[in-house]
Write a protein that holds these residues in place. Structure first.
Motif, mmCIF file in Angstrom:
data_model
loop_
_atom_site.group_PDB
_atom_site.id
_atom_site.type_symbol
_atom_site.label_atom_id
_atom_site.label_comp_id
_atom_site.label_asym_id
_atom_site.label_seq_id
_atom_site.Cartn_x
_atom_site.Cartn_y
_atom_site.Cartn_z
ATOM 1 N N SER A 112 -41.816 -39.932 60.828
ATOM 2 C CA SER A 112 -41.740 -40.319 59.418
ATOM 3 C C SER A 112 -41.875 -39.102 58.516
ATOM 4 O O SER A 112 -42.365 -38.042 58.933
ATOM 5 C CB SER A 112 -42.850 -41.321 59.087
ATOM 6 O OG SER A 112 -44.122 -40.673 59.110
ATOM 7 N N ASN A 113 -41.449 -39.262 57.272
ATOM 8 C CA ASN A 113 -41.625 -38.174 56.301
ATOM 9 C C ASN A 113 -43.103 -37.842 56.118
ATOM 10 O O ASN A 113 -43.476 -36.677 55.964
ATOM 11 C CB ASN A 113 -40.999 -38.559 54.959
ATOM 12 C CG ASN A 113 -39.489 -38.588 55.011
ATOM 13 O OD1 ASN A 113 -38.876 -37.955 55.864
ATOM 14 N ND2 ASN A 113 -38.882 -39.337 54.109
ATOM 15 N N GLU A 114 -43.945 -38.863 56.140
ATOM 16 C CA GLU A 114 -45.379 -38.644 56.000
ATOM 17 C C GLU A 114 -45.917 -37.805 57.158
ATOM 18 O O GLU A 114 -46.718 -36.890 56.956
ATOM 19 C CB GLU A 114 -46.116 -39.984 55.955
ATOM 20 C CG GLU A 114 -47.629 -39.853 55.787
ATOM 21 C CD GLU A 114 -48.324 -41.201 55.761
ATOM 22 O OE1 GLU A 114 -47.642 -42.231 55.975
ATOM 23 O OE2 GLU A 114 -49.543 -41.230 55.537
ATOM 24 N N ASP A 115 -45.458 -38.102 58.377
ATOM 25 C CA ASP A 115 -45.904 -37.351 59.551
ATOM 26 C C ASP A 115 -45.513 -35.884 59.464
ATOM 27 O O ASP A 115 -46.336 -34.989 59.691
ATOM 28 C CB ASP A 115 -45.305 -37.958 60.827
ATOM 29 C CG ASP A 115 -45.963 -39.260 61.231
ATOM 30 O OD1 ASP A 115 -47.080 -39.536 60.753
ATOM 31 O OD2 ASP A 115 -45.359 -40.002 62.024
ATOM 32 N N ILE A 116 -44.249 -35.619 59.155
ATOM 33 C CA ILE A 116 -43.779 -34.238 59.155
ATOM 34 C C ILE A 116 -44.418 -33.444 58.015
ATOM 35 O O ILE A 116 -44.787 -32.279 58.177
ATOM 36 C CB ILE A 116 -42.226 -34.170 59.100
ATOM 37 C CG1 ILE A 116 -41.723 -32.751 59.362
ATOM 38 C CG2 ILE A 116 -41.666 -34.694 57.810
ATOM 39 C CD1 ILE A 116 -41.894 -32.267 60.769
ATOM 40 N N LEU A 117 -44.598 -34.084 56.857
ATOM 41 C CA LEU A 117 -45.261 -33.400 55.738
ATOM 42 C C LEU A 117 -46.719 -33.090 56.070
ATOM 43 O O LEU A 117 -47.230 -32.027 55.704
ATOM 44 C CB LEU A 117 -45.160 -34.249 54.476
ATOM 45 C CG LEU A 117 -43.788 -34.271 53.787
ATOM 46 C CD1 LEU A 117 -43.757 -35.345 52.709
ATOM 47 C CD2 LEU A 117 -43.454 -32.909 53.199
ATOM 48 N N SER A 118 -47.371 -33.992 56.764
ATOM 49 C CA SER A 118 -48.761 -33.760 57.160
ATOM 50 C C SER A 118 -48.856 -32.609 58.148
ATOM 51 O O SER A 118 -49.768 -31.769 58.061
ATOM 52 C CB SER A 118 -49.358 -35.028 57.768
ATOM 53 O OG SER A 118 -49.432 -36.063 56.816
ATOM 54 N N ALA A 119 -47.923 -32.555 59.080
ATOM 55 C CA ALA A 119 -47.911 -31.457 60.056
ATOM 56 C C ALA A 119 -47.649 -30.122 59.368
ATOM 57 O O ALA A 119 -48.294 -29.102 59.676
ATOM 58 C CB ALA A 119 -46.859 -31.717 61.128
ATOM 59 N N PHE A 120 -46.705 -30.115 58.423
ATOM 60 C CA PHE A 120 -46.420 -28.892 57.669
ATOM 61 C C PHE A 120 -47.638 -28.471 56.848
ATOM 62 O O PHE A 120 -47.945 -27.286 56.731
ATOM 63 C CB PHE A 120 -45.227 -29.117 56.740
ATOM 64 C CG PHE A 120 -43.876 -28.967 57.412
ATOM 65 C CD1 PHE A 120 -43.731 -29.139 58.767
ATOM 66 C CD2 PHE A 120 -42.750 -28.670 56.660
ATOM 67 C CE1 PHE A 120 -42.494 -29.005 59.378
ATOM 68 C CE2 PHE A 120 -41.518 -28.528 57.253
ATOM 69 C CZ PHE A 120 -41.383 -28.692 58.627
ATOM 70 N N PRO A 169 -30.557 -29.386 55.260
ATOM 71 C CA PRO A 169 -31.055 -29.688 53.902
ATOM 72 C C PRO A 169 -32.425 -30.377 53.917
ATOM 73 O O PRO A 169 -33.228 -30.165 53.014
ATOM 74 C CB PRO A 169 -29.974 -30.617 53.333
ATOM 75 C CG PRO A 169 -28.733 -30.257 54.080
ATOM 76 C CD PRO A 169 -29.208 -29.964 55.470
ATOM 77 N N GLU A 170 -32.674 -31.231 54.949
ATOM 78 C CA GLU A 170 -33.990 -31.859 55.062
ATOM 79 C C GLU A 170 -35.089 -30.814 55.241
ATOM 80 O O GLU A 170 -36.131 -30.876 54.587
ATOM 81 C CB GLU A 170 -34.010 -32.775 56.296
ATOM 82 C CG GLU A 170 -33.392 -34.126 56.138
ATOM 83 C CD GLU A 170 -33.576 -34.918 57.409
ATOM 84 O OE1 GLU A 170 -34.443 -35.818 57.432
ATOM 85 O OE2 GLU A 170 -32.867 -34.621 58.397
ATOM 86 N N ILE A 171 -34.839 -29.873 56.148
ATOM 87 C CA ILE A 171 -35.833 -28.845 56.425
ATOM 88 C C ILE A 171 -36.098 -28.011 55.185
ATOM 89 O O ILE A 171 -37.244 -27.689 54.854
ATOM 90 C CB ILE A 171 -35.372 -27.941 57.587
ATOM 91 C CG1 ILE A 171 -35.221 -28.761 58.874
ATOM 92 C CG2 ILE A 171 -36.347 -26.801 57.805
ATOM 93 C CD1 ILE A 171 -36.488 -29.382 59.389
ATOM 94 N N GLU A 172 -35.032 -27.668 54.470
ATOM 95 C CA GLU A 172 -35.200 -26.884 53.237
ATOM 96 C C GLU A 172 -36.031 -27.649 52.212
ATOM 97 O O GLU A 172 -36.887 -27.081 51.533
ATOM 98 C CB GLU A 172 -33.830 -26.528 52.659
ATOM 99 C CG GLU A 172 -33.064 -25.517 53.511
ATOM 100 C CD GLU A 172 -31.637 -25.313 53.030
ATOM 101 O OE1 GLU A 172 -31.142 -26.158 52.256
ATOM 102 O OE2 GLU A 172 -31.018 -24.304 53.427
ATOM 103 N N LEU A 173 -35.789 -28.955 52.091
ATOM 104 C CA LEU A 173 -36.537 -29.780 51.142
ATOM 105 C C LEU A 173 -38.003 -29.905 51.549
ATOM 106 O O LEU A 173 -38.909 -29.787 50.721
ATOM 107 C CB LEU A 173 -35.897 -31.164 51.043
ATOM 108 C CG LEU A 173 -36.573 -32.152 50.077
ATOM 109 C CD1 LEU A 173 -36.509 -31.611 48.637
ATOM 110 C CD2 LEU A 173 -35.888 -33.512 50.159
#
Length: 214
Positions: free
Chosen positions: A113-121, A209-213
């Motif tokens: 999920s977007n929440e998961d990847i943002l939390s990891a970042f 583009p996802e990674i850049e965002l």
């Protein structure tokens, strides 16, 4: 829930032909190209620690974290000098700063999920000084769509066991996620007794583009 459970016990057997030495050298090359005097490295999703062992041989001070308790137990058996511990990269609170964070073998693709990847970042950011290096790989979206996952079978043999792994993919194109359904047959070559392990690994594929965002 832990993704790698009983399967983790046979992980090294299935990837014994993986070029950890070559991959560590590639990481070393990228660190030297993009990093600035990198000495300490923390590996998010270190698995059984094979990359960390090779990076230590290249002169880095390594730390490894992984969500799988079993993986960490195997990593500690593989090497006693590296600091391996159980932690969730989405909620990890580092106690110190590192010169680089690395995350290899599609660990970031397990963040569905977007929440998961943002939390990891966010966890990676907390582990780094401003301007330091975060190096990771992920499942590449255009490649997944142009060469879609198919059923794959891999067989390996150890002294006592023959292992057969069947990977069956189920694609969810609206979520950019593939469920890789693993069935592992552990065959005792003396008794022919078969143990079956079933696990589902949900993998997200990403686009540039996802990674850049993110």
């Amino acid at each position: 829930m832990e993704t790698f459970q009983d399967y983790a016990l046979y992980y090294n057997a299935f990837y014994k032909d993986k070029d950890y030495i070559g991959e560590a050298k590639q990481v070393d090359s990228l660190i030297k190209k993009y990093g600035d005097n990198v000495k300490s490295v923390i590996n998010f999703g270190c698995g059984t620690g094979r990359h960390d062992i090779e990076l230590e041989r290249l002169g880095y001070t390594c730390t490894g974290i992984d969500l799988s308790k079993t993986m960490i137990e195997v990593a500690k058996q593989n090497n006693q000098s590296i600091d391996f511990s159980v932690a969730d990269i989405r909620t990890y609170e580092p106690s110190r700063k590192y010169d680089a964070v690395i995350s290899l073998f599609h660990v970031m693709s397990y963040q569905n999920s977007n929440e998961d990847i943002l939390s990891a970042f966010s966890s990676a950011r907390k582990a780094l000084e401003k301007g330091a290096l975060f190096l990771f790989d992920s499942w590449y979206g255009p490649g997944v769509l142009s060469d879609k996952p198919v059923v794959r079978v891999k067989e390996v043999e150890e002294d006592k066991y023959k292992l057969v792994r069947i990977a069956r993919p189920v694609m969810y194109d609206k979520k950019n996620v593939v469920d890789v359904c693993y069935e592992v047959l552990v065959i005792d070559q003396e008794t022919n007794i078969i143990k079956t392990i079933n696990e589902v690994h949900s993998m997200r594929y990403f686009f540039k583009p996802e990674i850049e965002l993110l």
